[in-house]
Design a protein around this motif. Structure first.
Motif, PDB file in Angstrom:
ATOM      1  N   VAL A   1      15.067   8.798  -5.777  1.00 23.56           N
ATOM      2  CA  VAL A   1      13.928   7.991  -6.009  1.00 23.56           C
ATOM      3  C   VAL A   1      13.375   8.123  -7.531  1.00 23.56           C
ATOM      4  CG1 VAL A   1      13.211   8.015  -3.495  1.00 23.56           C
ATOM      5  CG2 VAL A   1      12.355   9.717  -4.925  1.00 23.56           C
ATOM      6  N   ALA A   2      12.632   7.359  -7.965  1.00 25.67           N
ATOM      7  CA  ALA A   2      12.216   7.890  -9.302  1.00 25.67           C
ATOM      8  C   ALA A   2      11.070   6.788  -9.516  1.00 25.67           C
ATOM      9  CB  ALA A   2      13.305   7.246 -10.338  1.00 25.67           C
ATOM     10  N   ILE A   3      10.053   7.390 -10.471  1.00 25.92           N
ATOM     11  CA  ILE A   3       8.663   7.058 -10.852  1.00 25.92           C
ATOM     12  C   ILE A   3       8.930   5.499 -11.399  1.00 25.92           C
ATOM     13  CG2 ILE A   3       7.212   8.926 -10.878  1.00 25.92           C
ATOM     14  CD1 ILE A   3       7.481   9.044 -13.757  1.00 25.92           C
ATOM     15  N   ASN A   4       9.892   5.154 -12.062  1.00 29.13           N
ATOM     16  CA  ASN A   4       9.854   3.911 -12.874  1.00 29.13           C
ATOM     17  C   ASN A   4      10.584   3.082 -11.900  1.00 29.13           C
ATOM     18  OD1 ASN A   4      12.401   5.669 -12.998  1.00 29.13           O
ATOM     19  ND2 ASN A   4      13.509   3.730 -13.865  1.00 29.13           N
ATOM     20  N   TRP A   5      11.258   3.231 -11.007  1.00 27.81           N
ATOM     21  CA  TRP A   5      11.905   2.566  -9.868  1.00 27.81           C
ATOM     22  C   TRP A   5      10.498   2.171  -8.857  1.00 27.81           C
ATOM     23  CZ3 TRP A   5      16.558   5.880  -8.274  1.00 27.81           C
ATOM     24  CH2 TRP A   5      17.365   5.786  -9.437  1.00 27.81           C
ATOM     25  N   GLN A   6       9.889   3.034  -8.678  1.00 29.72           N
ATOM     26  CA  GLN A   6       8.509   2.899  -7.649  1.00 29.72           C
ATOM     27  C   GLN A   6       7.442   2.232  -8.390  1.00 29.72           C
ATOM     28  OE1 GLN A   6       9.074   4.333  -4.758  1.00 29.72           O
ATOM     29  NE2 GLN A   6       7.177   3.524  -4.032  1.00 29.72           N
ATOM     30  N   ALA A   7       7.468   2.141  -9.595  1.00 32.30           N
ATOM     31  CA  ALA A   7       6.226   1.139 -10.369  1.00 32.30           C
ATOM     32  C   ALA A   7       6.848  -0.112 -10.249  1.00 32.30           C
ATOM     33  CB  ALA A   7       6.472   1.759 -11.919  1.00 32.30           C
ATOM     34  N   ASN A   8       8.047  -0.388 -10.376  1.00 27.85           N
ATOM     35  CA  ASN A   8       8.602  -2.052 -10.425  1.00 27.85           C
ATOM     36  C   ASN A   8       8.337  -2.260  -9.046  1.00 27.85           C
ATOM     37  OD1 ASN A   8       9.622  -1.460 -12.825  1.00 27.85           O
ATOM     38  ND2 ASN A   8      11.536  -1.173 -12.276  1.00 27.85           N
ATOM     39  N   LEU A   9       8.538  -1.477  -8.088  1.00 31.77           N
ATOM     40  CA  LEU A   9       8.415  -2.172  -6.689  1.00 31.77           C
ATOM     41  C   LEU A   9       6.739  -2.207  -6.404  1.00 31.77           C
ATOM     42  CD1 LEU A   9       9.325  -2.724  -3.520  1.00 31.77           C
ATOM     43  CD2 LEU A   9       8.800  -0.342  -3.246  1.00 31.77           C
ATOM     44  N   ALA A  10       6.000  -1.233  -6.871  1.00 35.01           N
ATOM     45  CA  ALA A  10       4.557  -1.315  -6.626  1.00 35.01           C
ATOM     46  C   ALA A  10       3.897  -2.518  -7.186  1.00 35.01           C
ATOM     47  CB  ALA A  10       3.930  -0.081  -6.963  1.00 35.01           C
ATOM     48  N   ALA A  11       4.485  -2.709  -8.315  1.00 39.19           N
ATOM     49  CA  ALA A  11       3.868  -3.856  -9.340  1.00 39.19           C
ATOM     50  C   ALA A  11       4.220  -5.239  -8.715  1.00 39.19           C
ATOM     51  CB  ALA A  11       4.568  -3.612 -10.669  1.00 39.19           C
ATOM     52  N   LEU A  12       5.357  -5.217  -8.220  1.00 38.23           N
ATOM     53  CA  LEU A  12       6.164  -6.633  -7.552  1.00 38.23           C
ATOM     54  C   LEU A  12       5.309  -7.026  -6.416  1.00 38.23           C
ATOM     55  CD1 LEU A  12       7.979  -9.017  -7.209  1.00 38.23           C
ATOM     56  CD2 LEU A  12       9.720  -7.532  -6.396  1.00 38.23           C
TER      57      LEU A  12
ATOM     58  N   SER B   1      16.232  -1.217  -8.594  1.00 40.36           N
ATOM     59  CA  SER B   1      15.008  -1.130  -9.275  1.00 40.36           C
ATOM     60  C   SER B   1      15.228  -2.332 -10.251  1.00 40.36           C
ATOM     61  CB  SER B   1      15.035   0.102 -10.170  1.00 40.36           C
ATOM     62  OG  SER B   1      13.910   0.024 -11.036  1.00 40.36           O
ATOM     63  N   VAL B   2      16.452  -2.702 -10.876  1.00 42.54           N
ATOM     64  CA  VAL B   2      16.841  -3.757 -11.739  1.00 42.54           C
ATOM     65  C   VAL B   2      16.343  -5.081 -10.903  1.00 42.54           C
ATOM     66  CG1 VAL B   2      18.748  -4.642 -13.229  1.00 42.54           C
ATOM     67  CG2 VAL B   2      18.551  -2.497 -12.906  1.00 42.54           C
ATOM     68  N   ALA B   3      16.991  -4.997  -9.633  1.00 36.44           N
ATOM     69  CA  ALA B   3      16.365  -6.169  -8.794  1.00 36.44           C
ATOM     70  C   ALA B   3      15.102  -6.620  -8.806  1.00 36.44           C
ATOM     71  CB  ALA B   3      17.170  -5.976  -7.489  1.00 36.44           C
ATOM     72  N   ALA B   4      14.198  -5.314  -8.462  1.00 32.55           N
ATOM     73  CA  ALA B   4      12.931  -5.693  -8.248  1.00 32.55           C
ATOM     74  C   ALA B   4      12.272  -5.922  -9.660  1.00 32.55           C
ATOM     75  CB  ALA B   4      12.276  -4.205  -7.701  1.00 32.55           C
ATOM     76  N   THR B   5      12.702  -5.516 -10.613  1.00 34.06           N
ATOM     77  CA  THR B   5      12.219  -5.721 -11.897  1.00 34.06           C
ATOM     78  C   THR B   5      12.544  -7.396 -12.390  1.00 34.06           C
ATOM     79  OG1 THR B   5      12.734  -3.811 -12.988  1.00 34.06           O
ATOM     80  CG2 THR B   5      12.180  -5.141 -14.571  1.00 34.06           C
ATOM     81  N   ALA B   6      13.747  -7.789 -11.798  1.00 34.16           N
ATOM     82  CA  ALA B   6      13.854  -9.274 -12.166  1.00 34.16           C
ATOM     83  C   ALA B   6      12.758 -10.017 -11.228  1.00 34.16           C
ATOM     84  CB  ALA B   6      15.425  -9.574 -11.673  1.00 34.16           C
ATOM     85  N   GLY B   7      12.527  -9.448  -9.999  1.00 30.31           N
ATOM     86  CA  GLY B   7      11.466 -10.347  -9.263  1.00 30.31           C
ATOM     87  C   GLY B   7      10.166 -10.229 -10.038  1.00 30.31           C
ATOM     88  N   LEU B   8       9.920  -9.120 -10.679  1.00 27.92           N
ATOM     89  CA  LEU B   8       8.638  -8.881 -11.244  1.00 27.92           C
ATOM     90  C   LEU B   8       8.474  -9.993 -12.463  1.00 27.92           C
ATOM     91  CD1 LEU B   8       6.008  -7.284 -11.375  1.00 27.92           C
ATOM     92  CD2 LEU B   8       7.013  -5.848 -12.797  1.00 27.92           C
TER      93      LEU B   8
ATOM     94  N   ASN C   1       0.844  -1.322  -0.041  1.00 28.02           N
ATOM     95  CA  ASN C   1       0.072   0.048  -0.081  1.00 28.02           C
ATOM     96  C   ASN C   1       0.785   1.382  -0.194  1.00 28.02           C
ATOM     97  OD1 ASN C   1      -2.128  -1.544   0.355  1.00 28.02           O
ATOM     98  ND2 ASN C   1      -2.636  -1.308   2.287  1.00 28.02           N
ATOM     99  N   ALA C   2       2.059   1.142   0.904  1.00 28.86           N
ATOM    100  CA  ALA C   2       2.766   2.527   0.898  1.00 28.86           C
ATOM    101  C   ALA C   2       3.581   2.588  -0.363  1.00 28.86           C
ATOM    102  CB  ALA C   2       3.680   2.182   2.247  1.00 28.86           C
ATOM    103  N   ALA C   3       4.133   1.777  -0.980  1.00 26.05           N
ATOM    104  CA  ALA C   3       4.700   1.770  -2.313  1.00 26.05           C
ATOM    105  C   ALA C   3       3.653   2.343  -3.253  1.00 26.05           C
ATOM    106  CB  ALA C   3       5.174   0.414  -2.782  1.00 26.05           C
ATOM    107  N   LEU C   4       2.514   2.014  -3.500  1.00 27.17           N
ATOM    108  CA  LEU C   4       1.533   2.530  -4.365  1.00 27.17           C
ATOM    109  C   LEU C   4       1.363   3.929  -3.844  1.00 27.17           C
ATOM    110  CD1 LEU C   4      -0.276   2.141  -6.978  1.00 27.17           C
ATOM    111  CD2 LEU C   4      -2.199   1.564  -5.445  1.00 27.17           C
TER     112      LEU C   4
END
Length: 847
Positions: free
Chosen positions: A829-840, A719-726, A402-405
């Motif tokens: 921080v950045a919106i693309n990094w935030q999107a990767n985390l929120a999506a994961l 963010s690269v790590a989070a995208t791999a998780g996604l 919730n916080a990430a979103l």
């Protein structure tokens, strides 16, 4: 005959010009020695035999690439006599030869004024007070091997001079009302204790300050130093500057600072800027450093999930002989419910430590525990940390999800953000090279700054919508958005809609999309959004922005056309029309459009440039086909997608805003009207790719699958790590195989604290979490640091003038990180990094 240091500098400038295009093998070590001998004896470079000029030039080039033993070159009988006088200026013979090498590599100042005008920039001689060292003092003399410009404004120049360096404006009788940053990389260690930095400043006689009485600000390892024997001149941004007066200046260096990494000088605005800095040294009064047990247990600080792997880490020195550690897990009654010995037990290079993995995966009863490593060989005192075991991912990760979103609210401009009526000037923003203005109000700020970028905004919004295709519960959860915009629309979709509606404003009437809307200069870091009065400029169109826009709009149409909210259905039709118009422009313009001179990283914010646009075009085609089913899009897909399936990472260097093939592939597999044979080929390739990620992860004791190209940690490695998780979660959703979900959870463990820095990289989550992100609203002191922000993380690739990261660039890759507001290369921080985390987290917390 002997030679003084001034002549040596002259000869080295001549050496730069001598046979600059020569490339070949070094003829012999003897020729190197003979050439050095002649130079040190005072022989002009242009009078040397041609072979010596070539040989010496090649030797200098070699030094920048190889770790040559300098003493092997100088320490011979034939050159000892010649260097004797020069050695008065250097501590070692290595330093002397480095001086010659770096001088030869120093850049030549470009026209219109290749060298500072001697009369124009004349300095007054200065007599330094004689200062001896006390009996218990030590001194670190800083020899300036190279003066490095950190900001690419291409105005002021820096060059080495005997005993120091000069910063000057090559344009005569000219004003420069801006700042630049120059750095001296030191990378030396010094004792613990009281320290003083001393330097001599000489100011050009024609120097005229434009900003009060300021010439430059001094920082060491990114820290602004307090003055010792003078008073700083402070500006409105509360940064303290040295006054433009000749003298010897002393600064107080924190006693605990023992790694002397980067000494930096940020210039102030001036007419005829000229500053000479010399005789730089740090004097320390050594004292015993306090004994601190910095051994800790690195673990997921929020909680582990029942049914999945549960590991923590203790790091020992790389040379430790300890072969394993015993540990236990105790319940709240102090009873041991699990005992074991560490595994892995080997040095991990990127951490610079011997890594001992504590595996308690067999523990399955949800609850709160204490993980204990008792005192033993290698452990100076008992280590303990709380461990929480959750019943399922929903219980363990929903608050973080919730916080990430909701963190996107803090990126949001205008009525949907928390800042009130800000950036009203955005409603009339001029188009670059034109007097025409357009309304670019609203939308998401890109990162720690207030710029708005079509490429990254469309990527981030589009990724969140692709993610929804893989959700089992439609991501209709209540994240706690206040105020709730519409009871019939999930928070997830309300937040994405803010950006989609803004992006419509970035489209030109012919379908093309403007690349970005940013101010010409970077805003001071401490400026709150409501205090930002800068006028943005809309930068020219690009095909990457247009294609990303088309993909995001097609996704928006597919998502909002069936909304229970009438407004959403109306907007959905606009989204589709905009997407189709953008595609028509792409068809009419098959070649890359990227106006390089306006995206050069010198002005107008981050460039977001790309050398090709084929991945963005493919993603656009996939989403338009998913939205419309039209054959023309399917044809484009079949003509261009299959070739990617045999390429490493499907042609993406790393999955991010500039590499979106992965989104095209994952999205196509979720289209019920797609070619089933092609879908099967894609899915097989994706599974193979995911298995390769798991294989890499198995070799990494911290659970990382991918953090950057090769062995590097990219800018935004978290963010690269989070995208791999996604990506692993997408494969889990397609196959149902829990090993992929397990891989994704291991990456979350890393982000939440199981890493060499022992920090949760997500603000507000974990006992030791990020406190000082590079995020202007919170840096202003007028807003709290929002919970749920993902910071960039370790960065071993590029620093872009971040002197804090530069000061630790010699550390192991995973430790090049600083929780500091001024470390934009590791803690922004950045919106693309935030999107990767929120999506994961959205997918992980469904069950």
């Amino acid at each position: 005959m002997g030679i003084n240091i001034d002549n040596a500098a002259f000869y080295q400038r001549e050496l730069r010009r001598a046979d600059a295009d020569f490339s070949g093998e070094i003829d012999s070590e003897q020729e190197i020695k003979q050439a050095l001998q002649l130079i040190l004896e005072g022989r002009p470079i242009d009078e040397l035999p041609q072979k010596y000029q070539r040989t010496l030039r090649q030797f200098v080039d070699t030094q920048s690439r190889e770790d040559t033993a300098f003493n092997d070159i100088i320490d011979t009988p034939e050159v000892e006599a010649a260097v004797a006088e020069l050695m008065k200026h250097f501590q070692t013979k290595e330093d002397l030869l480095k001086e010659l090498v770096y001088s030869a590599q120093a850049p030549i100042v470009s026209e219109p004024n290749p060298e500072p005008d001697a009369a124009h920039n004349a300095v007054r001689p200065i007599t330094e007070p004689v200062r001896g060292l006390a009996e218990n003092e030590k001194v670190l003399k800083i020899n300036v091997a190279h003066i490095e410009p950190l900001w690419d404004k291409n105005r002021l120049q820096g060059r080495r001079v005997p005993g120091g360096f000069e910063i000057y404006d090559p344009r005569l009788n000219s004003s420069f009302a801006d700042c630049e940053m120059f750095a001296v990389v030191v990378n030396k260690t010094i004792d613990y204790g009281e320290k003083t930095l001393r330097l001599t400043l000489q100011v050009g006689q024609d120097f005229r300050a434009l900003w009060g009485q300021k010439i430059f600000q001094v920082t060491l390892n990114g820290i602004e130093l307090k003055p010792g024997n003078f008073e700083l001149d402070f500006g409105s941004d509360l940064k303290g500057f040295v006054p433009p007066q000749d003298g010897v200046y002393e600064f107080i260096v924190p006693k605990e600072m023992q790694n002397i990494g980067v000494l930096a000088f940020m210039t102030a605005g001036a007419t005829n800027y000229f500053a000479r800095v010399s005789n730089i040294e740090i004097v320390v009064q050594p004292e015993p450093a306090p004994q601190v047990n910095d051994q800790t247990i690195q673990s997921n600080q929020i909680g582990y999930i029942r049914g999945f792997a549960k590991t923590a880490i203790v790091e020992l020195p790389a040379d430790s002989a300890v072969d394993s550690l015993e540990f236990s897990v105790q319940n709240t009654q102090g009873e041991a419910v699990w005992t074991g010995r560490s595994t892995y037990n080997q040095v991990y290079k990127d951490a610079g430590a011997k890594v001992m993995v504590l595996d308690f995966s067999a523990l399955e009863q949800p609850g709160t525990y204490t993980l204990i490593v008792p005192q033993q060989n290698g452990i100076s005192g008992e280590l303990k940390t709380p461990v929480v075991l959750k019943e399922n991912p929903a219980a363990g990760l929903s608050a973080t999800r919730n916080a990430a979103l909701l963190a996107f609210k803090w990126f949001t401009d205008g009525e949907h953000g928390p800042y009130g009526n800000i950036h009203e000037q955005d409603k009339e923003t001029p188009i670059y090279g034109s007097e025409t203005t357009i309304d670019v109000s609203g939308g998401w700020h890109d990162a720690g700054d207030y710029g708005k970028y079509t490429v990254n905004g469309a990527y981030s919004a589009g990724l969140l919508l692709v993610n929804k295709k893989y959700a089992d519960n439609d991501l209709a959860y209540d994240a706690g958005l206040v105020p709730r915009e519409n009871a019939a629309r999930a928070d997830y979709l309300s937040i994405v809609k803010h950006e989609l509606d803004f992006l419509l404003k970035m489209q030109r009437t012919d379908g093309a999309c403007y690349h970005k809307a940013t101010a010409a200069e970077w805003l001071a870091s401490e400026v709150a959004p409501q205090d930002d009065a800068q006028l943005k400029t809309v930068l020219p169109v690009s095909t990457t922005a247009t294609a990303d826009f088309a993909a995001a709009m097609a996704l928006g149409y597919a998502e909002y056309k069936n909304s229970a909210v009438a407004e959403d259905r109306i907007m959905a039709a606009q989204y589709l029309a905009a997407a189709e118009q953008a595609w028509a422009f792409l068809v009419q313009n098959p070649d890359l459009i990227m106006t390089a001179e306006t995206y050069d990283n010198h002005r107008y914010g981050g460039p977001y440039t790309d050398h090709q646009d084929q991945d963005e075009r493919l993603w656009a085609a996939v989403e338009l086909f998913n939205a419309t089913g039209e054959a023309k899009y399917q044809k484009y897909i079949k003509d261009n997608l299959p070739a990617l399936l045999t390429q490493d990472r499907f042609g993406d260097n790393a999955p991010d805003w500039g590499n979106v093939n992965y989104l095209a592939l994952f999205s196509y597999t979720r289209n019920s009207n797609a070619d089933p044979e092609l879908q099967q080929k894609i899915e097989s390739a994706l599974i193979k790719y995911a298995d390769a990620l798991l294989a890499r992860q198995a070799e990494n004791p911290y659970g990382l699958a991918f953090a950057g190209i090769g062995a590097g940690f990219d800018w935004g490695s978290n963010s690269v790590a989070a995208t791999a998780g996604l990506e692993l979660m997408y494969i889990y959703k397609q196959t149902g195989n829990l090993k992929y979900k397990q891989g994704a959870l291991k990456i979350v463990d890393y982000l939440l604290g199981k890493n060499p820095n022992g920090i949760s990289y997500i603000t507000g989550f974990g006992e030791k979490s990020v406190r000082q992100p590079h995020f202007r609203p919170s840096m202003s002191g007028q807003y709290p640091t929002p919970d749920g922000l993902l910071v960039g993380g370790p960065n071993s690739v590029a620093y872009s003038g971040d002197t804090i990261a530069m000061s630790i660039q010699t550390y192991p890759a995973m430790r090049i990180y600083a929780d500091d507001q001024n470390s934009w290369s590791t803690n922004e921080v950045a919106i693309n990094w935030q999107a990767n985390l929120a999506a994961l987290l959205a997918l992980l917390s469904e069950e």
